[in-house]
Scaffold this motif. Structure first.
Motif, short mmCIF file in Angstrom:
data_model
loop_
_atom_site.label_atom_id
_atom_site.label_comp_id
_atom_site.label_asym_id
_atom_site.label_seq_id
_atom_site.Cartn_x
_atom_site.Cartn_y
_atom_site.Cartn_z
N GLU A 70 20.54 29.48 49.42
CA GLU A 70 21.58 28.73 48.73
C GLU A 70 22.87 29.52 48.64
N THR A 71 22.75 30.81 48.42
CA THR A 71 23.94 31.67 48.37
C THR A 71 24.58 31.77 49.75
N LEU A 72 23.75 31.91 50.81
CA LEU A 72 24.28 32.02 52.17
C LEU A 72 25.08 30.79 52.56
N LYS A 73 24.66 29.60 52.06
CA LYS A 73 25.33 28.36 52.44
C LYS A 73 26.76 28.28 51.90
N LEU A 74 27.09 29.14 50.94
CA LEU A 74 28.43 29.11 50.36
C LEU A 74 29.49 29.55 51.37
N ILE A 75 29.13 30.45 52.28
CA ILE A 75 30.08 30.96 53.27
C ILE A 75 29.47 30.79 54.66
N PRO A 76 30.11 30.08 55.58
CA PRO A 76 29.57 29.88 56.92
C PRO A 76 29.46 31.20 57.69
N GLU A 77 28.57 31.21 58.66
CA GLU A 77 28.36 32.41 59.47
C GLU A 77 29.64 32.82 60.20
N VAL A 105 43.04 40.89 51.58
CA VAL A 105 43.29 39.75 50.70
C VAL A 105 43.14 38.42 51.44
N VAL A 106 43.39 38.41 52.76
CA VAL A 106 43.23 37.18 53.55
C VAL A 106 41.77 36.76 53.56
N ALA A 107 40.88 37.74 53.74
CA ALA A 107 39.44 37.45 53.76
C ALA A 107 38.97 36.96 52.40
N ILE A 108 39.49 37.59 51.34
CA ILE A 108 39.10 37.19 49.98
C ILE A 108 39.57 35.78 49.68
N ASP A 109 40.79 35.46 50.11
CA ASP A 109 41.33 34.11 49.88
C ASP A 109 40.50 33.06 50.62
N ARG A 114 36.44 28.74 50.61
CA ARG A 114 35.18 28.20 51.12
C ARG A 114 34.16 27.95 50.00
N THR A 115 34.08 28.90 49.08
CA THR A 115 33.05 28.83 48.04
C THR A 115 33.49 28.01 46.83
N ARG A 116 34.84 27.90 46.67
CA ARG A 116 35.40 27.26 45.48
C ARG A 116 34.94 27.97 44.20
N HIS A 117 34.78 29.28 44.33
CA HIS A 117 34.38 30.13 43.20
C HIS A 117 35.29 31.36 43.19
N GLU A 118 35.29 32.05 42.06
CA GLU A 118 35.96 33.34 42.00
C GLU A 118 35.16 34.35 42.82
#
Length: 556
Positions: A70-77, A105-109, A114-118
């Motif tokens: 479920e956690t993996l699904k938050l960010i695509p491969e 910061v680009v990766a974090i953004d 993607r996750t819609r989470h902090e």
């Protein structure tokens, strides 16, 4: 202050090394971090820990984490690979992500989008993140996608399909990908064997890792014939023959490693059982000093290797590492001034500078006949894969008596038991005593996992059974279990040894046909360490556990 200066300040590198790296960076235009890693002045972990310290975030070892789907699904491969990151866990509205560069910061953004989470960041090495991406994204999701594509593309009943249809399906991309993923997973887990076992309603797949079989998620039963057919195609077997056992071989490169795979099929009630033995050159040619020899036994064994003639036997049951020991022995011998020849069944690894041959029963080439022919090739050293019968033993002895060093294996439980086995084969005592110079018995025990290793107090009854003083309890360890070792507490294996050198007293006892027990007692009095004693020393050194030693040596 730049990365290089901070590393100098921390004492990780010195000023001269930094100047060398800066010059290389100016010459090539590559970042200083990449140059430092290329020159092996520091490792990724050192740089990662420094980054984590500066940013005030934790540095993590990803092998300590188990990531749920479920956690993996938050960010695509694709995003994980693009930015070298992987989500670890989610708490409330926050997702913790491991990154190789937490200042990106680009990766974090993008992760936040993607996750819609902090996003909370921690630091891990790019190598560890890449391995985790392979492990978590690579196999699980791909298998599901492949099965879906197979269901859409295959419109026939594969269990009732003829050889032509199976051959066509076996060459289709989805089945090829599915079998490749199975092989890749086995290599990543360090498996020595893959067992594909048809049951009535399921296709079981088990991997043998460190000598123990464990099941993995099986593909659908309906794909059984297609999977087995694909394996038969690439291993050179007859895809239409399902009633007889077959043998084949596959050579393949997986993740940069050359893998040689021996394949065996056997008909059962619910289909063909398939076993694949994975042989990896890098895993077998480690060097004698890395097999588990104590310095004392290694010195004695290396002394035997310098004899101009005689027989050295390596003994133990199937799967005890005899072949590995023999190949490392051959690899350590002088191949420039010696003519080294082998006769094997089969040739498992190819060694440069050594002429290797394989028995062929259909052509009449057996160990005995092959050994006779090798003697006409002006050899100095001969390796015979196994002494299986009296004829082979007699030819090997004659080779040793006529000035050749002969290496071979025998299936016995102890070094002294080998002498009894040769006598039972009808070999005269004087021939054994005048030709055999040393017998090395061995077993493989599992190593304690270094990631979860901790002190351990063995049960009192176990100490009593092994006759170990209570005062030594605090020296022992075990693995509590972690993701790295699949919660079993062990990772990898090491050999334990028992070396019998046939000195004059031993030869005298043999000539009198004394029992193996009496010869063993005499050998121990002369300083021979038994398999169990060698195992207990490794347990006391924190390499393995007492339970493992007891389990492996209970028959000796």
């Amino acid at each position: 202050m730049g990365l290089g200066e901070r590393l100098v300040e921390k004492g990780a590198i010195n000023a001269a090394q930094l100047e060398q790296a800066l010059q290389e960076s100016r010459k090539t235009g590559l970042p200083i971090k990449q140059i430092l890693l290329r020159l092996k002045l520091v490792n990724e972990e050192t740089i990662g820990q420094l980054q984590a310290e500066e940013l005030g975030v934790p540095f993590v070892d990803l092998s300590d984490y188990i990531i749920d789907q479920e956690t993996l699904k938050l960010i695509p491969e694709t995003v994980a690979r693009k930015h070298m990151l992987i989500p670890l866990f989610k708490i409330g509205n926050s997702v913790t992500v491991a990154m190789a560069n937490p200042a990106d910061v680009v990766a974090i953004d993008e992760a936040r989008l993607r996750t819609r989470h902090e996003i909370e960041t921690v630091v891990a090495t790019s190598q560890a993140i890449e391995k985790a991406i392979h492990q978590y994204y690579g196999v699980t999701q791909s298998v599901e996608d492949i099965v879906k594509s197979i269901d859409l593309g295959v419109k026939v009943n594969l269990e009732e399909a003829d050889a032509q249809t199976l051959s066509r399906v076996a060459e289709e991309a989805p089945i090829i990908r599915l079998v490749n993923l199975l092989l890749t997973q086995a290599v990543r887990e360090g498996a020595s064997d893959i067992h594909i076992e048809p049951e009535e309603n399921v296709l079981m797949i088990r991997l043998r890792v460190d000598g123990t079989l464990h099941a993995i998620e099986p593909p659908p039963k309906r794909l059984q014939s297609a999977i087995i057919s694909r394996i038969k195609v690439i291993s050179g077997m007859d895809i239409g023959e399902r009633r007889k056992p077959q043998d084949g071989r596959i050579k393949i490169r997986i993740e940069g490693k050359e893998i040689d795979i021996r394949v065996s099929t056997f008909p059962t009630m619910y289909g063909e059982n398939v076993v694949l033995r994975l042989l990896e050159q890098e895993r077998i040619l480690l060097g004698l000093d890395r097999l588990g020899f104590t310095p004392e036994i290694l010195t004695q064994y290396q002394r035997l290797m310098t004899h101009p003639n005689g027989i050295i036997l390596v003994t133990g049951p199937t799967g005890s590492g005899k072949t590995t020991t023999l190949y490392n022995t051959l690899n350590a011998l002088d191949r420039e001034t010696k003519n080294i020849l082998t006769i094997e069944d089969p040739v498992e690894y190819h060694l440069n500078g050594i002429r290797q041959s394989q028995i062929n029963l259909k052509a009449g080439l057996t160990f005995a006949s092959g050994l006779r022919s090798l003697l006409r090739q002006d050899p100095d050293i001969i390796m015979v894969g196994e002494i299986r019968d009296t004829e082979t033993a007699e030819v090997a002895i004659q080779a040793a008596l006529t000035g050749h060093l002969v290496l071979s294996t025998l299936h016995t439980n102890s070094a002294t038991g080998t002498l009894t086995r040769l006598l039972d084969m009808g070999i005269e005592p004087f021939l054994i005593s005048s030709s055999v110079i040393g017998i090395l018995a061995q077993r493989l025990v599992r190593r304690i996992c270094e990631k979860c290793k901790e002190p351990f107090q063995p049960p009192a009854d176990l100490l009593e059974r092994l006759k170990i003083p209570v005062a030594q309890e605090s020296r022992f360890f075990h693995g509590k279990g972690c993701r790295q070792c699949r919660s079993c507490g062990y990772s990898g294996r090491v050999a334990i040894f028992e070396l019998l050198i046939l000195e004059e007293q031993i030869r005298g006892q043999l000539m009198n046909r004394e029992s193996a027990q009496k010869i063993q007692t005499l050998a121990q009095q002369a300083g021979m360490r038994t398999l169990r004693e060698d195992g207990l020393r490794k347990a006391a050194s924190g390499i393995t556990t007492l339970e493992e030693v007891l389990n492996v040596t209970q028959e000796t």
